[in-house]
Enzyme design. Structure first.
Site, PDB file in Angstrom:
ATOM      1  N   LYS A  58       0.882  -1.325  -0.050  1.00  0.00           N
ATOM      2  CA  LYS A  58       0.144  -0.122   0.096  1.00  0.00           C
ATOM      3  C   LYS A  58       0.740   1.195  -0.018  1.00  0.00           C
ATOM      4  CE  LYS A  58      -1.677   2.719   2.844  1.00  0.00           C
ATOM      5  NZ  LYS A  58      -1.620   4.120   2.186  1.00  0.00           N
ATOM      6  N   GLY A  74       7.005   4.547   8.168  1.00  0.00           N
ATOM      7  CA  GLY A  74       6.216   5.694   8.453  1.00  0.00           C
ATOM      8  C   GLY A  74       6.580   6.266   9.789  1.00  0.00           C
ATOM      9  N   SER A  75       5.344   6.682  10.267  1.00  0.00           N
ATOM     10  CA  SER A  75       5.435   7.629  11.768  1.00  0.00           C
ATOM     11  C   SER A  75       5.680   6.682  12.677  1.00  0.00           C
ATOM     12  CB  SER A  75       4.326   8.624  11.920  1.00  0.00           C
ATOM     13  OG  SER A  75       3.086   7.814  11.859  1.00  0.00           O
ATOM     14  N   THR A  76       6.198   6.871  14.053  1.00  0.00           N
ATOM     15  CA  THR A  76       6.349   6.112  14.811  1.00  0.00           C
ATOM     16  C   THR A  76       4.750   5.978  15.804  1.00  0.00           C
ATOM     17  OG1 THR A  76       8.516   6.846  15.629  1.00  0.00           O
ATOM     18  CG2 THR A  76       7.253   6.161  17.518  1.00  0.00           C
ATOM     19  N   GLU A  77       4.142   6.977  15.516  1.00  0.00           N
ATOM     20  CA  GLU A  77       2.713   6.823  16.008  1.00  0.00           C
ATOM     21  C   GLU A  77       2.164   5.737  15.412  1.00  0.00           C
ATOM     22  OE1 GLU A  77       0.513  10.501  15.054  1.00  0.00           O
ATOM     23  OE2 GLU A  77      -1.350   9.466  16.233  1.00  0.00           O
ATOM     24  N   GLY A 108       3.509   3.008  13.819  1.00  0.00           N
ATOM     25  CA  GLY A 108       4.102   2.174  13.992  1.00  0.00           C
ATOM     26  C   GLY A 108       3.567   1.575  15.167  1.00  0.00           C
ATOM     27  N   GLU A 162      10.178   0.658  10.373  1.00  0.00           N
ATOM     28  CA  GLU A 162      11.338   1.709  10.247  1.00  0.00           C
ATOM     29  C   GLU A 162      10.517   2.753  10.558  1.00  0.00           C
ATOM     30  OE1 GLU A 162      12.858   4.388   8.980  1.00  0.00           O
ATOM     31  OE2 GLU A 162      12.939   3.727   7.122  1.00  0.00           O
ATOM     32  N   CYS A 187      13.519  10.517   7.163  1.00  0.00           N
ATOM     33  CA  CYS A 187      13.334   9.785   8.409  1.00  0.00           C
ATOM     34  C   CYS A 187      14.496  10.057   9.227  1.00  0.00           C
ATOM     35  CB  CYS A 187      12.930   8.521   8.334  1.00  0.00           C
ATOM     36  SG  CYS A 187      13.770   7.238   7.104  1.00  0.00           S
ATOM     37  N   GLU A 242      10.075  15.086  15.793  1.00  0.00           N
ATOM     38  CA  GLU A 242      10.341  14.862  14.204  1.00  0.00           C
ATOM     39  C   GLU A 242       9.666  16.092  13.503  1.00  0.00           C
ATOM     40  OE1 GLU A 242       9.349  11.309  12.325  1.00  0.00           O
ATOM     41  OE2 GLU A 242      11.186  11.294  11.423  1.00  0.00           O
TER      42      GLU A 242
HETATM   43  P1  NDP Z   1       1.988   7.859   8.344  1.00  0.00           P
HETATM   44  O1  NDP Z   1       2.754   7.049   9.376  1.00  0.00           O
HETATM   45  O2  NDP Z   1       0.704   7.903   8.944  1.00  0.00           O
HETATM   46  O3  NDP Z   1       1.933   7.006   7.169  1.00  0.00           O
HETATM   47  C1  NDP Z   1       2.705   6.015   6.616  1.00  0.00           C
HETATM   48  C2  NDP Z   1       2.044   5.021   5.914  1.00  0.00           C
HETATM   49  O4  NDP Z   1       1.132   4.085   6.801  1.00  0.00           O
HETATM   50  C3  NDP Z   1       1.229   5.555   4.714  1.00  0.00           C
HETATM   51  O5  NDP Z   1       0.926   4.879   3.823  1.00  0.00           O
HETATM   52  C4  NDP Z   1      -0.160   5.729   5.555  1.00  0.00           C
HETATM   53  O6  NDP Z   1      -1.163   5.875   4.659  1.00  0.00           O
HETATM   54  C5  NDP Z   1      -0.227   4.614   6.182  1.00  0.00           C
HETATM   55  N1  NDP Z   1      -1.021   4.460   7.433  1.00  0.00           N
HETATM   56  C6  NDP Z   1      -1.761   5.629   8.132  1.00  0.00           C
HETATM   57  N2  NDP Z   1      -2.502   5.081   9.209  1.00  0.00           N
HETATM   58  C7  NDP Z   1      -2.306   3.789   9.045  1.00  0.00           C
HETATM   59  C8  NDP Z   1      -2.926   2.694   9.995  1.00  0.00           C
HETATM   60  N3  NDP Z   1      -3.561   3.030  10.954  1.00  0.00           N
HETATM   61  N4  NDP Z   1      -2.771   1.426   9.701  1.00  0.00           N
HETATM   62  C9  NDP Z   1      -1.884   1.027   8.843  1.00  0.00           C
HETATM   63  N5  NDP Z   1      -1.065   2.132   7.798  1.00  0.00           N
HETATM   64  C10 NDP Z   1      -1.504   3.344   8.018  1.00  0.00           C
HETATM   65  O7  NDP Z   1       2.890   9.215   7.993  1.00  0.00           O
HETATM   66  P2  NDP Z   1       2.211  10.554   7.720  1.00  0.00           P
HETATM   67  O8  NDP Z   1       2.165  10.279   6.318  1.00  0.00           O
HETATM   68  O9  NDP Z   1       0.675  10.808   8.195  1.00  0.00           O
HETATM   69  O10 NDP Z   1       3.284  11.409   8.132  1.00  0.00           O
HETATM   70  C11 NDP Z   1       2.955  11.957   9.375  1.00  0.00           C
HETATM   71  C12 NDP Z   1       4.389  12.027  10.067  1.00  0.00           C
HETATM   72  O11 NDP Z   1       4.906  11.043  10.197  1.00  0.00           O
HETATM   73  C13 NDP Z   1       5.333  13.171   9.307  1.00  0.00           C
HETATM   74  O12 NDP Z   1       5.343  14.489   9.736  1.00  0.00           O
HETATM   75  C14 NDP Z   1       6.560  12.373   9.801  1.00  0.00           C
HETATM   76  O13 NDP Z   1       7.166  13.219  10.913  1.00  0.00           O
HETATM   77  C15 NDP Z   1       6.507  10.996  10.277  1.00  0.00           C
HETATM   78  N6  NDP Z   1       6.797  10.328   9.017  1.00  0.00           N
HETATM   79  C16 NDP Z   1       7.929   9.444   8.940  1.00  0.00           C
HETATM   80  C17 NDP Z   1       8.333   8.749   7.949  1.00  0.00           C
HETATM   81  C18 NDP Z   1       9.503   7.694   7.986  1.00  0.00           C
HETATM   82  O14 NDP Z   1      10.394   7.570   7.046  1.00  0.00           O
HETATM   83  N7  NDP Z   1      10.148   7.564   9.057  1.00  0.00           N
HETATM   84  C19 NDP Z   1       7.807   8.841   6.565  1.00  0.00           C
HETATM   85  C20 NDP Z   1       6.501   9.635   6.614  1.00  0.00           C
HETATM   86  C21 NDP Z   1       6.050  10.207   7.559  1.00  0.00           C
HETATM   87  P3  NDP Z   1      -1.626   7.265   4.267  1.00  0.00           P
HETATM   88  O15 NDP Z   1      -0.565   7.878   3.581  1.00  0.00           O
HETATM   89  O16 NDP Z   1      -2.883   7.174   3.192  1.00  0.00           O
HETATM   90  O17 NDP Z   1      -2.268   8.030   5.410  1.00  0.00           O
END
Ligand code: NDP
Length: 792
Positions: free
Chosen positions: A191, A243-246, A248, A265, A299, A396
């Site tokens: 996804k 993606g985000s720690t939240e 994760g 990650e 990240c 971050e």
């Molecule tokens: P998210 O963690 O929300 O998104 C990462 C991926 O997870 C996207 O494909 C997202 O879908 C998907 N996702 C969102 N919610 C869920 C869930 N409950 N279960 C499974 N998958 C989910 O990051 P954001 O895009 O919202 O960015 C927010 C913050 O996160 C940024 O400002 C940054 O600080 C951090 N971030 C860190 C990254 C890293 O590489 N470590 C990368 C991106 C963000 P969708 O995109 O459709 O929401």
């Protein structure tokens, strides 16, 4: 007319736009919207969401919002394709991966432009960094496909992998996920992020062109709810998330107890440390690559500049001068340095955080100059006057915002660098090799760049410590995430013992019916026997229900004390592996010398025959020798990444590990968990078999007589579920192994989401005679990749 001398002075660049003609034509050919890619073909588009060009705000595509039913269809397709794909020879899979790599290369320019249009990143970066690395990942893993069987004997693919990626490196993250998964024989459902799904869809076309069998790669687009449906799907065997720690953390909780393998990650707040002897001009270029690369939406961005106080002002002055020459603007212009922020919501987040920082007293500096009038842009920003505790130093920001702080001594630099809940990467600048390597060894980060930053390669592992997640991507260590070890061949006759109901008895005292001496085994904390905080003990019963002794009833407070003792003993991890080996040999010898006594104890507690009890002790002795032997042999690697870089992959101990032992095999289970953990340099807090803890409490004197330093092994007896929960909840425990019931495993995994500690849960009964090997050592360590340049 401008004179050449004027032009040289200002170095104004004329516009140098990359053509987006082919991308526009491609988008026009999909003007009715993109459907999901399932079983080798595109489905009809469903309800669409808009995808916008962040540099202009213009809508460029409509993409289908994935439902739970769409996810289900994709997972079914992946499952159907799995037997054939995993059954292919490694070479056959390799050919498919080579074909994907070549097709990516064929479409390199198109993919780079599409990525820049979709994400806002400068074409220079998508063209020179993202897309070449994508091809490199497929080539590298094509090689692994051929080698997996011989290099990972006794392993098999995990199965169907659900992969969820963010918007900052859309195609590169896809490659990081899909290439190793396919190489190892898995099939995938991916996804992409809602903001940036287009290059994944272009990649789906490449899968068709390259003749990848249907169902091996499936792509479902959508928002977070689509990701959540993928995480929740029962037929998914592994989730790989960036993606985000939240999010994760939410995924850790959602997968708790499901048996799904997980790699995360997550975010970072990585230090960029400049010592006074650094080459400051190089360091300034490093800063540009660390925080203004990809608009800081990285990240592992070096977002905290830690400068030696003596050179800080000089460094800031050079930085300001350099910032004045950064060109912010059209991502498709080849001379643009900083492109567009991915979406208005991210721009708002950056703005909000910086505003909050200013309210807290931070000072910001930006180069004069206007931003483009439309689109999402944020200027490169230098922030001074922040405290380590302020918002901008901790959170971050994920934008082009550099926060600076100063230090006076190397120790202070390390302390500041490690003063973060994250631990993804670190960059250190000094001309002193000893100082650089010392910093690299002591910083809590999964990747360390010496006099360099933001370097990636398919052959090197990437991933974090602490709340930056667990698991690695890239290299041998990354491939291991997509494999599972076969179950041990031997079968155990043992039945899983139900956790005993422990009745608290007040105080200390003789076991009911035993002679009147105080026989209560105490806890073992910091090398000393300690009474349990509760003041209670419980009777250890043999299978007939007769008491064979009393053990302390440990609680959360005892676990806290034990973790504190283990943390204080951390120099064990820095001891030479040779030293640790000698101590373990000594443990083995001392255990052997008391084999009869330990066998008798086992017999009395468990009702085992003398032969069985002796066999358990003998195996425990052999196992201790085995890990003593391995203490200085489970070493790292030098990865073959770039020329003029030595990329060291070091196996480091986690720090403090919690070990929850099974009820069965009270001695062997204990030894099988403790020895690999301490051989690798961890200090441990052990909850031994609750039913039969006395083999572990007898072990105190073995530890005492074997020169095991105080605090390296701490033992808290009592109810396993209570102790497991206390260990899982404790932020000072870095990794947790749990052997027990399915419900216990679920509770441990869910509770560990708080500080994202790595867990390894196994369900009893196991054949403990077989439970040894490199997998235990792998699980007792985390890999740190250190990039060290050489040459002038
Ligand atoms: P998210 O963690 O929300 O998104 C990462 C991926 O997870 C996207 O494909 C997202 O879908 C998907 N996702 C969102 N919610 C869920 C869930 N409950 N279960 C499974 N998958 C989910 O990051 P954001 O895009 O919202 O960015 C927010 C913050 O996160 C940024 O400002 C940054 O600080 C951090 N971030 C860190 C990254 C890293 O590489 N470590 C990368 C991106 C963000 P969708 O995109 O459709 O929401």
């Amino acid at each position: 007319m401008a004179k050449i001398t004027d032009i040289l002075r200002t170095m104004e660049y004329g516009p140098s736009p990359e053509s987006d003609e082919h991308v526009r034509a491609w988008l026009a050919s999909h003007r009715d919207g993109f459907g999901h890619f399932v079983s080798g073909r595109f489905l009809k588009p469903g309800a669409l969401f808009d995808v916008n060009n962040p540099a202009t705000g213009e809508r460029i595509a409509g993409v289908t919002q994935g439902t739970a039913a769409d996810v289900d269809a994709a997972v079914r397709a992946a499952r159907k394709a799995l037997p054939k794909w995993s059954g292919l020879s490694g070479d056959a899979r390799a050919r498919h991966l080579y074909a994907l790599a070549r097709h990516v290369q064929k479409r390199e320019r198109f993919l780079a432009v599409l990525e820049s249009v979709d994400n806002g990143k400068p074409i220079r970066e998508s063209r020179d960094i993202d897309v070449p690395l994508v091809a490199r990942h497929f080539y590298h893993h094509a090689g692994w496909a051929s080698l997996t069987a011989s290099e990972f004997p006794g392993h098999r693919p995990v199965g169907v992998c659900g992969q969820i990626i963010p918007w900052n490196f859309p195609l590169l993250m896809l490659a990081w996920k899909i290439a190793p998964a396919l190489a190892a024989g898995n099939t995938v459902v991916l996804k992409p992020a809602e903001f940036t799904p287009l290059t994944a869809l272009a990649f789906a076309e490449i899968c068709i062109e390259a003749g990848l069998p249907p169902g091996v790669v499936n792509i479902v687009t959508g928002d977070g709810s689509t990701g959540a449906a993928l995480v929740a799907h029962e037929a998914v065997d592994k989730i790989a998330f960036t993606g985000s720690t939240e999010v994760g953390r939410a995924i850790r909780q959602a997968t708790a107890g499901t048996g799904k393998k997980l790699s995360l990650e997550l975010g970072g707040k990585s230090p960029f440390v400049v010592f006074e002897d650094a080459d400051l001009d190089s360091a300034v270029e490093g800063v540009v690559d660390a925080i203004w690369f990809n608009q800081g939406e990285v990240c592992c961005a070096g977002s905290r500049l830690l400068a030696a106080e003596s050179i800080a002002e000089k460094l800031y002055a050079k930085l300001r001068a350099r910032m004045a020459h950064l060109r912010v603007g059209d991502p498709l212009d080849k001379s643009t340095d900083v492109g567009a922020i991915v979406a208005p919501v991210q721009l708002e987040r950056i703005t909000r955080l910086v505003d909050q920082g200013v309210r807290e007293g931070a000072k910001i500096w930006r180069a004069p100059g206007a931003l483009p009038e439309r689109g999402c842009f944020y200027p490169p920003t230098l922030v001074t006057d922040v405290e380590p505790a302020s918002t901008l130093a901790r959170e971050e920001i994920f934008g082009p915002v550099l926060v600076t702080m100063t230090f006076r001594t190397p120790d202070e630099a390390i302390a500041l660098a490690n003063n973060s809940r994250y631990g993804l990467s670190a960059s250190v600048w000094t001309e002193n090799v000893n100082r650089a390597l010392e910093f690299a060894a002591r910083v809590k980060a999964g990747v360390v760049w010496i006099n360099s930053t933001n370097l990636f390669d398919a052959a090197a592992g990437f991933g974090g410590y602490r709340e930056s997640g667990f698991g690695r991507e890239g290299g041998r260590e990354g491939l291991a995430e997509y494999l599972v070890a076969d179950a041990p061949k031997g079968r155990t006759n043992a039945k899983a013992l139900a956790p005993p109901a422990l009745t608290a008895l007040p105080g200390q005292g003789p076991a009911p019916g035993a002679d009147a001496i105080d026989r209560t085994a105490k806890l073992y904390i910091g090398g000393k026997q300690a009474r349990p905080d509760s003041g209670y003990c419980y009777a250890v019963l043999d299978p007939k229900g007769a008491a064979v002794g009393l053990a302390g009833l440990g609680n959360r407070k005892d676990v806290r004390n034990a973790v504190e003792a283990a943390t204080k003993a951390s120099s064990w991890g820095a001891a030479t592996a040779h030293n640790r080996a000698q101590v373990l040999y000594y443990v083995a010898e001392n255990l052997e010398a008391r084999a009869t006594e330990f066998a008798e104890r086992l017999r009395a507690m468990t009702g085992a025959s003398l032969r069985e009890a002796r066999e358990e002790v003998e195996t425990a002795v052999r196992r201790t020798f085995y890990y003593a032997g391995f203490a200085d042999k489970y070493d790292g690697a030098v990865h073959a990444t770039r020329t003029r870089f030595v990329t060291l992959a070091m196996n480091e101990p986690w720090g403090v590990m919690g070990l929850v032992c099974p009820n069965e095999a009270p001695l062997l289970g204990f030894v099988s968990l403790v020895m690999p953990a301490i051989a690798m340099g961890n200090c441990v807090v052990v909850a031994p078999s609750a039913a039969y803890p006395l083999s572990a409490t007898d072990f105190y004197s073995v530890l005492d007589t074997s020169d095991v330093p105080a605090g390296v092994v701490n033992i808290v007896t009592g109810d396993s579920a209570t102790l497991a929960k206390a260990l899982a909840d404790h932020d000072g425990v870095d990794a947790l192994w749990y052997v027990g019931s399915a419900e216990g495993a679920k509770a441990v995994e869910a509770a560990s989401a708080a500080n994202l500690k790595a867990t390894w849960t196994r369900q009893a009964p196991l054949d403990w005679r077989e439970a040894q090997g490199r997998e235990f050592l792998r699980r007792a360590t985390q890999v740190k990749n250190i990039w060290t340049p050489y040459g002038e």
